[in-house]
Design a protein around this motif. Structure first.
Motif, short mmCIF file in Angstrom:
data_model
loop_
_atom_site.label_atom_id
_atom_site.label_comp_id
_atom_site.label_asym_id
_atom_site.label_seq_id
_atom_site.Cartn_x
_atom_site.Cartn_y
_atom_site.Cartn_z
N ARG A 117 0.82 -1.21 0.00
CA ARG A 117 0.00 0.00 0.00
C ARG A 117 0.86 1.26 0.00
O ARG A 117 0.42 2.30 -0.46
CB ARG A 117 -0.94 0.01 1.19
N ALA A 118 2.08 1.17 0.51
CA ALA A 118 2.97 2.33 0.56
C ALA A 118 3.51 2.70 -0.83
O ALA A 118 4.02 3.80 -1.02
CB ALA A 118 4.12 2.07 1.52
N ASP A 119 3.43 1.79 -1.80
CA ASP A 119 3.92 2.06 -3.16
C ASP A 119 3.04 3.11 -3.82
O ASP A 119 1.82 3.09 -3.69
CB ASP A 119 3.92 0.79 -4.00
N THR A 120 3.67 4.04 -4.55
CA THR A 120 2.92 5.08 -5.25
C THR A 120 2.23 4.47 -6.47
O THR A 120 2.89 3.87 -7.32
CB THR A 120 3.87 6.21 -5.70
N PRO A 121 0.90 4.63 -6.57
CA PRO A 121 0.20 4.04 -7.72
C PRO A 121 0.41 4.86 -9.00
O PRO A 121 0.60 6.07 -8.96
CB PRO A 121 -1.26 4.07 -7.30
#
Length: 70
Positions: free
Chosen positions: A18-22
């Motif tokens: 979830r911390a990854d930038t989409p």
């Protein structure tokens, strides 16, 4: 595979956490998105729709998703 119909939307294709930038992918009526492999496990979503009117679909958006089940 995903087919987008009606109002435009912004599809979010993230990473495995979830911390990854989409990545933002704009979708218009009739757009088709196909992916496989590692992206199958990515976190995905759609931003809230902006109010609008589509000639064929009115104020709605429909997403058709097709998956192969083993």
């Amino acid at each position: 595979m995903s087919v987008s119909l009606g109002l435009p939307a912004v599809f979010l294709l993230g990473g495995l956490r979830r911390a990854d930038t989409p990545r933002r992918v704009p979708l218009a009526h009739g757009d088709v998105v196909v992916w496989g492999g590692p992206p199958d496990f990515a976190i995905t979503g759609v931003l809230p729709l902006e109010a609008g009117h589509h000639l064929l679909m009115g104020g709605h958006r429909i997403n058709l998703t097709f998956r192969r089940a083993a």
